[in-house]
Design a protein around this motif. Structure first.
Motif, PDB file in Angstrom:
ATOM      1  N   LYS A  45       3.510  -1.079   3.947  1.00  0.00           N
ATOM      2  CA  LYS A  45       2.813   0.210   3.827  1.00  0.00           C
ATOM      3  C   LYS A  45       3.849   1.324   3.757  1.00  0.00           C
ATOM      4  O   LYS A  45       4.765   1.373   4.578  1.00  0.00           O
ATOM      5  CB  LYS A  45       1.918   0.447   5.046  1.00  0.00           C
ATOM      6  CG  LYS A  45       0.799  -0.549   5.185  1.00  0.00           C
ATOM      7  CD  LYS A  45      -0.058  -0.221   6.376  1.00  0.00           C
ATOM      8  CE  LYS A  45      -1.078  -1.325   6.616  1.00  0.00           C
ATOM      9  NZ  LYS A  45      -1.901  -1.056   7.812  1.00  0.00           N
ATOM     10  N   ILE A  46       3.656   2.180   2.769  1.00  0.00           N
ATOM     11  CA  ILE A  46       4.591   3.291   2.589  1.00  0.00           C
ATOM     12  C   ILE A  46       3.786   4.576   2.503  1.00  0.00           C
ATOM     13  O   ILE A  46       2.747   4.615   1.824  1.00  0.00           O
ATOM     14  CB  ILE A  46       5.419   3.082   1.305  1.00  0.00           C
ATOM     15  CG1 ILE A  46       6.313   1.841   1.465  1.00  0.00           C
ATOM     16  CG2 ILE A  46       6.279   4.316   0.996  1.00  0.00           C
ATOM     17  CD1 ILE A  46       6.987   1.382   0.193  1.00  0.00           C
ATOM     18  N   PHE A  47       4.243   5.592   3.185  1.00  0.00           N
ATOM     19  CA  PHE A  47       3.627   6.919   3.040  1.00  0.00           C
ATOM     20  C   PHE A  47       4.645   7.767   2.288  1.00  0.00           C
ATOM     21  O   PHE A  47       5.713   8.101   2.808  1.00  0.00           O
ATOM     22  CB  PHE A  47       3.311   7.523   4.405  1.00  0.00           C
ATOM     23  CG  PHE A  47       2.380   8.709   4.310  1.00  0.00           C
ATOM     24  CD1 PHE A  47       1.012   8.517   4.152  1.00  0.00           C
ATOM     25  CD2 PHE A  47       2.867   9.998   4.364  1.00  0.00           C
ATOM     26  CE1 PHE A  47       0.146   9.602   4.052  1.00  0.00           C
ATOM     27  CE2 PHE A  47       2.005  11.093   4.263  1.00  0.00           C
ATOM     28  CZ  PHE A  47       0.645  10.893   4.113  1.00  0.00           C
ATOM     29  N   LEU A  48       4.309   8.061   1.030  1.00  0.00           N
ATOM     30  CA  LEU A  48       5.239   8.769   0.155  1.00  0.00           C
ATOM     31  C   LEU A  48       4.820  10.230   0.057  1.00  0.00           C
ATOM     32  O   LEU A  48       3.706  10.534  -0.367  1.00  0.00           O
ATOM     33  CB  LEU A  48       5.196   8.128  -1.230  1.00  0.00           C
ATOM     34  CG  LEU A  48       6.342   8.491  -2.163  1.00  0.00           C
ATOM     35  CD1 LEU A  48       7.570   7.636  -1.847  1.00  0.00           C
ATOM     36  CD2 LEU A  48       5.952   8.266  -3.618  1.00  0.00           C
ATOM     37  N   THR A  49       5.712  11.119   0.437  1.00  0.00           N
ATOM     38  CA  THR A  49       5.326  12.517   0.411  1.00  0.00           C
ATOM     39  C   THR A  49       6.474  13.398  -0.081  1.00  0.00           C
ATOM     40  O   THR A  49       7.576  12.921  -0.345  1.00  0.00           O
ATOM     41  CB  THR A  49       4.828  12.958   1.821  1.00  0.00           C
ATOM     42  OG1 THR A  49       4.233  14.240   1.722  1.00  0.00           O
ATOM     43  CG2 THR A  49       5.941  12.967   2.849  1.00  0.00           C
ATOM     44  N   ALA A  50       6.168  14.689  -0.252  1.00  0.00           N
ATOM     45  CA  ALA A  50       7.178  15.694  -0.605  1.00  0.00           C
ATOM     46  C   ALA A  50       6.533  17.036  -0.275  1.00  0.00           C
ATOM     47  O   ALA A  50       5.299  17.115  -0.163  1.00  0.00           O
ATOM     48  CB  ALA A  50       7.540  15.619  -2.084  1.00  0.00           C
ATOM     49  N   ALA A  63       0.863  -1.192   0.000  1.00  0.00           N
ATOM     50  CA  ALA A  63       0.000   0.000   0.000  1.00  0.00           C
ATOM     51  C   ALA A  63       0.893   1.233   0.000  1.00  0.00           C
ATOM     52  O   ALA A  63       1.781   1.365   0.844  1.00  0.00           O
ATOM     53  CB  ALA A  63      -0.872  -0.002   1.251  1.00  0.00           C
ATOM     54  N   ILE A  64       0.663   2.124  -0.974  1.00  0.00           N
ATOM     55  CA  ILE A  64       1.410   3.380  -0.998  1.00  0.00           C
ATOM     56  C   ILE A  64       0.405   4.528  -0.957  1.00  0.00           C
ATOM     57  O   ILE A  64      -0.411   4.680  -1.858  1.00  0.00           O
ATOM     58  CB  ILE A  64       2.302   3.506  -2.251  1.00  0.00           C
ATOM     59  CG1 ILE A  64       3.281   2.328  -2.321  1.00  0.00           C
ATOM     60  CG2 ILE A  64       3.062   4.829  -2.234  1.00  0.00           C
ATOM     61  CD1 ILE A  64       4.361   2.437  -3.383  1.00  0.00           C
ATOM     62  N   ASP A  65       0.461   5.293   0.106  1.00  0.00           N
ATOM     63  CA  ASP A  65      -0.411   6.456   0.221  1.00  0.00           C
ATOM     64  C   ASP A  65       0.430   7.719   0.266  1.00  0.00           C
ATOM     65  O   ASP A  65       1.634   7.675   0.543  1.00  0.00           O
ATOM     66  CB  ASP A  65      -1.257   6.346   1.503  1.00  0.00           C
ATOM     67  CG  ASP A  65      -2.259   5.212   1.421  1.00  0.00           C
ATOM     68  OD1 ASP A  65      -3.091   5.232   0.493  1.00  0.00           O
ATOM     69  OD2 ASP A  65      -2.201   4.297   2.264  1.00  0.00           O
ATOM     70  N   GLY A  66      -0.240   8.842   0.019  1.00  0.00           N
ATOM     71  CA  GLY A  66       0.469  10.115   0.099  1.00  0.00           C
ATOM     72  C   GLY A  66      -0.309  11.172  -0.655  1.00  0.00           C
ATOM     73  O   GLY A  66      -1.297  10.853  -1.332  1.00  0.00           O
ATOM     74  N   PRO A  67       0.107  12.422  -0.522  1.00  0.00           N
ATOM     75  CA  PRO A  67      -0.625  13.515  -1.167  1.00  0.00           C
ATOM     76  C   PRO A  67      -0.424  13.549  -2.684  1.00  0.00           C
ATOM     77  O   PRO A  67       0.443  12.839  -3.215  1.00  0.00           O
ATOM     78  CB  PRO A  67      -0.022  14.764  -0.513  1.00  0.00           C
ATOM     79  CG  PRO A  67       1.358  14.358  -0.132  1.00  0.00           C
ATOM     80  CD  PRO A  67       1.289  12.900   0.217  1.00  0.00           C
ATOM     81  N   SER A  68      -1.231  14.382  -3.343  1.00  0.00           N
ATOM     82  CA  SER A  68      -1.146  14.542  -4.798  1.00  0.00           C
ATOM     83  C   SER A  68       0.246  14.985  -5.214  1.00  0.00           C
ATOM     84  O   SER A  68       0.809  15.877  -4.584  1.00  0.00           O
ATOM     85  CB  SER A  68      -2.098  15.640  -5.273  1.00  0.00           C
ATOM     86  OG  SER A  68      -3.346  15.453  -4.735  1.00  0.00           O
ATOM     87  N   GLY A  69       0.736  14.389  -6.263  1.00  0.00           N
ATOM     88  CA  GLY A  69       1.983  14.865  -6.852  1.00  0.00           C
ATOM     89  C   GLY A  69       3.240  14.458  -6.115  1.00  0.00           C
ATOM     90  O   GLY A  69       4.326  14.966  -6.392  1.00  0.00           O
ATOM     91  N   ALA A  70       3.136  13.483  -5.184  1.00  0.00           N
ATOM     92  CA  ALA A  70       4.337  13.053  -4.464  1.00  0.00           C
ATOM     93  C   ALA A  70       5.158  12.073  -5.305  1.00  0.00           C
ATOM     94  O   ALA A  70       6.249  11.679  -4.909  1.00  0.00           O
ATOM     95  CB  ALA A  70       3.953  12.415  -3.134  1.00  0.00           C
ATOM     96  N   GLY A  71       4.613  11.677  -6.457  1.00  0.00           N
ATOM     97  CA  GLY A  71       5.340  10.744  -7.326  1.00  0.00           C
ATOM     98  C   GLY A  71       4.926   9.301  -7.089  1.00  0.00           C
ATOM     99  O   GLY A  71       5.592   8.376  -7.554  1.00  0.00           O
ATOM    100  N   LYS A  72       3.803   9.115  -6.374  1.00  0.00           N
ATOM    101  CA  LYS A  72       3.381   7.746  -6.022  1.00  0.00           C
ATOM    102  C   LYS A  72       3.275   6.843  -7.251  1.00  0.00           C
ATOM    103  O   LYS A  72       3.765   5.743  -7.247  1.00  0.00           O
ATOM    104  CB  LYS A  72       2.004   7.757  -5.330  1.00  0.00           C
ATOM    105  CG  LYS A  72       1.978   8.446  -3.996  1.00  0.00           C
ATOM    106  CD  LYS A  72       0.645   8.247  -3.288  1.00  0.00           C
ATOM    107  CE  LYS A  72      -0.555   8.805  -4.037  1.00  0.00           C
ATOM    108  NZ  LYS A  72      -0.558  10.269  -4.206  1.00  0.00           N
TER     109      LYS A  72
END
Ligand code: DC
Length: 220
Positions: A140-145, A4-13
């Motif tokens: 589970k990964i939370f991908l952000t920038a 599962a990879i979650d994160g905000p818009s445009g983080a490159g998910k």
């Protein structure tokens, strides 16, 4: 295996998840945002008032989404029609953020997403995959920038596609969507307690892909 990879818009998910999935034989990448976008596109095109939660709920009865892969790329179909090339406009992005806050829309797509994960080994990206859709995911990964980094990347992407927009407009849209997505009552964007945080603000794309592959590799 489920990732599962979650994160905000445009983080490159999506870019990172697609690359990571292609490194694992048999694993498919599922872009759940594209399914939400397909629903929003159909509602807007059919003239449904998307500010009216009840009207949206009623309209869902006539909307049947599905996904398939063409040359390894996920396509989204609504009632059998491929809408994939019409769901990435700024208008549809904001409409998607709006309708994805409605509980009826989230319930509508929950089982679809879980079924895909039952039938395949998946890397699934979205906003609530690790928290709600697949709470027992193996990884589970939370991908952000930072919002500024994400806006810059999005501008570059749109310019390369021949649809230039101003940085200020893109940043404002990103901030608005972040707010919608994380402050909504139903399934807000948040990091699952057992998710690994990957902040790509200071990473190149290759570094971000490598970081995600390492997290996945560590759990296999
Ligand atoms: O990932 P994306 O930018 O294509 O997603 C579009 C919108 O859909 C985004 O504003 C949030 C929403 N979304 C969601 O609420 N839950 C998901 N699992 C995926 C996307």
């Amino acid at each position: 295996m489920t990732v599962a990879i979650d994160g905000p818009s445009g983080a490159g998910k999506s870019t990172v998840a697609r690359a990571a999935a292609s490194a694992v034989p048999g694993m498919i990448y599922v872009d759940t945002g594209a399914i939400y976008r397909g629903i929003a596109y159909t509602l807007v095109t059919d003239g449904t008032d998307i500010s009216d939660a009840d009207a949206v709920k009623t309209a869902l009865d006539g909307i049947h989404p599905s996904i398939d892969y063409v040359d390894g790329i996920q396509h989204v179909y609504i009632n059998g029609e491929d809408v994939s090339d019409r769901i990435r406009t700024p208008e549809i992005s904001l409409a998607t953020s709006k309708i994805s806050a409605y509980p009826a829309v989230r319930d509508f797509l929950l089982e679809t997403q879980r079924r895909i994960a039952r039938e395949h080994s998946v890397i699934m990206d979205g906003r609530d995959i690790g928290t709600i859709v697949l709470p027992d995911a193996d990884v589970k990964i939370f991908l952000t920038a930072s919002a500024e980094c994400r806006a810059k990347r999005r501008c570059d992407e749109l310019a390369a596609k021949g649809t230039p927009v101003t940085y200020e407009q893109v940043l404002a849209d990103i901030i608005k969507r972040d707010k919608n997505d994380s402050e909504r009552e139903t399934a807000p964007l948040r990091q699952a307690e057992d998710a690994v945080l990957v902040d790509t603000s200071d990473m190149t794309l290759d570094e971000a892909i490598e970081a995600v592959k390492q997290v996945i590799g560590g759990k296999r």
